[in-house]
Scaffold this motif. Sequence first.
Motif, mmCIF file in Angstrom:
data_model
loop_
_atom_site.group_PDB
_atom_site.id
_atom_site.type_symbol
_atom_site.label_atom_id
_atom_site.label_comp_id
_atom_site.label_asym_id
_atom_site.label_seq_id
_atom_site.Cartn_x
_atom_site.Cartn_y
_atom_site.Cartn_z
ATOM 1 N N LYS A 160 -15.369 -26.085 -18.653
ATOM 2 C CA LYS A 160 -15.916 -25.605 -19.912
ATOM 3 C C LYS A 160 -15.075 -24.454 -20.431
ATOM 4 O O LYS A 160 -14.685 -23.560 -19.679
ATOM 5 N N LEU A 161 -14.774 -24.485 -21.734
ATOM 6 C CA LEU A 161 -14.064 -23.374 -22.356
ATOM 7 C C LEU A 161 -15.031 -22.226 -22.602
ATOM 8 O O LEU A 161 -16.167 -22.440 -23.067
ATOM 9 N N ALA A 162 -14.577 -21.035 -22.290
ATOM 10 C CA ALA A 162 -15.379 -19.858 -22.608
ATOM 11 C C ALA A 162 -15.515 -19.736 -24.119
ATOM 12 O O ALA A 162 -14.686 -20.248 -24.883
ATOM 13 N N ASP A 163 -16.540 -19.025 -24.558
ATOM 14 C CA ASP A 163 -16.809 -18.928 -25.988
ATOM 15 C C ASP A 163 -15.603 -18.416 -26.760
ATOM 16 O O ASP A 163 -15.264 -18.918 -27.825
ATOM 17 N N GLY A 164 -14.917 -17.434 -26.211
ATOM 18 C CA GLY A 164 -13.752 -16.886 -26.891
ATOM 19 C C GLY A 164 -12.617 -17.881 -26.967
ATOM 20 O O GLY A 164 -11.924 -17.992 -27.985
ATOM 21 N N ASP A 165 -12.410 -18.633 -25.878
ATOM 22 C CA ASP A 165 -11.345 -19.642 -25.860
ATOM 23 C C ASP A 165 -11.635 -20.780 -26.810
ATOM 24 O O ASP A 165 -10.718 -21.447 -27.310
ATOM 25 N N ALA A 166 -12.929 -21.044 -27.039
ATOM 26 C CA ALA A 166 -13.304 -22.185 -27.861
ATOM 27 C C ALA A 166 -13.106 -21.925 -29.350
ATOM 28 O O ALA A 166 -13.089 -22.854 -30.149
ATOM 29 N N GLU A 167 -12.929 -20.650 -29.727
ATOM 30 C CA GLU A 167 -12.736 -20.345 -31.138
ATOM 31 C C GLU A 167 -11.417 -20.929 -31.629
ATOM 32 O O GLU A 167 -10.421 -20.927 -30.938
ATOM 33 N N GLY A 168 -11.427 -21.409 -32.831
ATOM 34 C CA GLY A 168 -10.195 -21.947 -33.425
ATOM 35 C C GLY A 168 -10.083 -23.450 -33.344
ATOM 36 O O GLY A 168 -9.210 -24.031 -33.977
#
Length: 865
Positions: A829-837
């Motif tokens: 799972k991508l962390a919330d910050g990584d998932a941005e963009g």
Amino acid sequence: MDKQGIIEASRHRREGERIFYTSCPANGCWDSACILKCHAKDGRITAIEPDDSVNRNDSREDCGWENIWKGNVQMRPCAMGHAWKKELYAETRLLHPMKRVGEKGAGRGYFVPISWEEALDTIAEKMREVRGKYGPYGIFHSQYPSFEKNGFPLAPWWEAGFGAWGEHSTSGHAAGEMLHLGVDLSKTAKGLSEALPGFEASDIFNSKLFVMWGMDPVVAWFGPTSYYMQLAHEYGCKTIVIDPRYTQSAELLADQWIPIRPGTDLAMMLAVAQVLYEEDLIDHEFVDQWVDKAGFEEWRAYCMGEGEDGIKKTPEWAAPICAVPAETIREFARLYGTTKPVHLQYFYSCAKRHMGDYSASASMLLQAMTGNIACAGGCQTGACLPTPGRVPAPRADFGRDPGDYQVPVLFNNNCLTEILACQKDYWEGRMSESEFRHRIGSPTNDSPLPNVQMIIFENNYANNHSNVNKRFAGMASTEFNWGFQWHLNQPTAELCDIILPAPVWQFEGMDEYMYGHQRFVSGPNGMRNYFTFCARGVDFPGEVRSKEWVWTEIAKRLGDEVVQGYNPRLADVAWEDWVDAQEAIYKEAFEEWADNETIMAYLGYDHRPTWEEFNANPVVRTEVDVPYYPFKTLMERGESPFGTPTGKIEFSSNFVKGHDMTETRWRGQIEPMPVWSPSYVEGDIGSASNDGFYNPKAKDYPLSLVSPVSIYRQHSSNDNNPFMREDCYRHAVWISGVDAQARGIKDGDLCRVSSDRGETVLTAYVTNRMMPGTAAVHHGAWYQTDGTAAEKNEYGQDLRGTPNILIDDGHLPHILGALITAGLVEVEKLADGDAEGFGLEAERGGLRGAKAALGLRAALGEGEE
């Protein structure tokens, strides 16, 4: 509005419509040649309806059981066939010739529009330049260079280009067919052999048991074959599905679903064989006549533990390997051995793995043991496509000279990536000739060697094979590439220096399809008791031109001899008259065909049809008397279809025993018979195969990935179609609930899917349709990136989810040939910050995604959103 008002409004909308019929082989549906009834008005397709050329106004079921047996069924298109309007009129449709400014490669450079004159002049100049510097084998044409052919249209007269042995779809079965059955599909493709291993759809009704091993026909096999399989189940044929996924076919058709670990099929097959040998569930009459006795006994000894390893391949031995209970394996073997006929269809994907040739071979040997390999209701389990045609179709004569140049076969069809990866090292002296030949599947030690510096793309060729990062890097390294593409954001376009707008073959213009497949179309399998004429549809949009016009214009620039060889009858036709001139040649062919009284009598015509009558209902059928089963023609004559050294089915291949396989076109090693522990690798197949569940790299990548096809696209066609991608289908990585829980993943979470070859970002589909320890990403998604280089992705993060970025393409020391479609991955799972963009626009590949991928500044307007 009342009922009559609705009727009148509908009638008004349809005033002035023209109806024409076509098929859609451009979709890749070679098995079906479905029939599309199209409505056109004001130069646009307004509606696509299913086939009504037989049993009009009736459902398939209402046409009667006898008619179904005889093949008188409607050839209805799948969801993709009905959705072509959105493909034709997509906002990303490429409508003008364009040239690249800057480097080739995903996210690099950008395109600007150019004139047709500039495009054609540049292409012809670069073709001469590349051939002059690198010889005739510096130009590679991507249009399926398989079965020892090449689709390069100008090759016979311009003397350039090369072909390949092998092919894509059934590549995992090819070694087994050749080495154990002596069946060479390249000969059947050229019409040089009657040993046709396919079956007609209605032959399924002769089966008493249907085993779908890795097969999902409800999703993966369009046309009549899937329909007949469903009917056979409804009428009492027992069906077993063996698959790591609970597929739609398992849900709709199966009496039993047997989940199995991917890549362990051979272990279960060896255990089934052991039970058949031990309990004497053998068809001795068939074996005595058609099977080489020495090899039969050799495999018996191996399965019974009397061979060198001393291990008896019992169900108890296989159970912990393939995660199928021993009792299930044993009872399956008994049912299989005591039922006849059995249609055991071991499908393509299971064999298209590293060392999957062994399981493919074993499936053929099981069918031979039980006498099911060549009988009514049986199945050869390999290339089920080729069957004899039943309807003589017209053949248009464009007056082409056959030419003197024979296109040489230089490599294995699935090794282009390897050519591009290592050819520079060879030609600059850093790699030996022997190693280069082994890496690319050079057919002989005397064959010329390629130095590919121009690739001509006619499809989404870069996207659809394994190891995308390596493939893109190699394709971007060539001096000059060009080709035809449908969409601005098509991944393969990013590897072109010039891209030409491609027509959609079945709707626009009247071109031939690949391999000279003309517009009188019949499928190679399922039902070959009909053909349809693909009539002219709508005008070309924008500046789209006929491909045959393009090739003719290039031929003119290469010399009079080339154009007069390629297209003498149309060489001087103006563009405005091009489609009319093509249609006139097809009309001429039809009229010559209709004048043949023998053909007319055979087809039951009571009068000679006119061209106008034919176009009003351009589907010609005959009835199936006795359906074709594998090798039927030769078996009924008492002739052996098996081209092995003994003329029989060889359980232990005498060809392998008599040759150093590393010096044959296969360029690698294989045992004479299917074994679990090959002598040339450390460990067993499970640990030695680079995509195997027991491979050491599973420590870092513990999920076994499969890449099944989708009902919403055929290969990568229609991945850009919003009807398919956005309205019907959710592209995601499938994982089981157990695996998701262990990783803290919930359905819909954005995840990184990674392997030792690359990574992509996808949402998770958490489902108990997946066996624990497995994952699935459907084949065909387009490779599109954010353009920012990453550790595993040279061209940036893949935003659209192509599984091919995750899959290795390695084979050696095992034989070459199979196109690998499986691998080992991890999902996190991508962390919330990584998932941005990672927005929907990039994920869906919309117009903004096209601009991000290609930098289409001039094409779309500088700064335009």
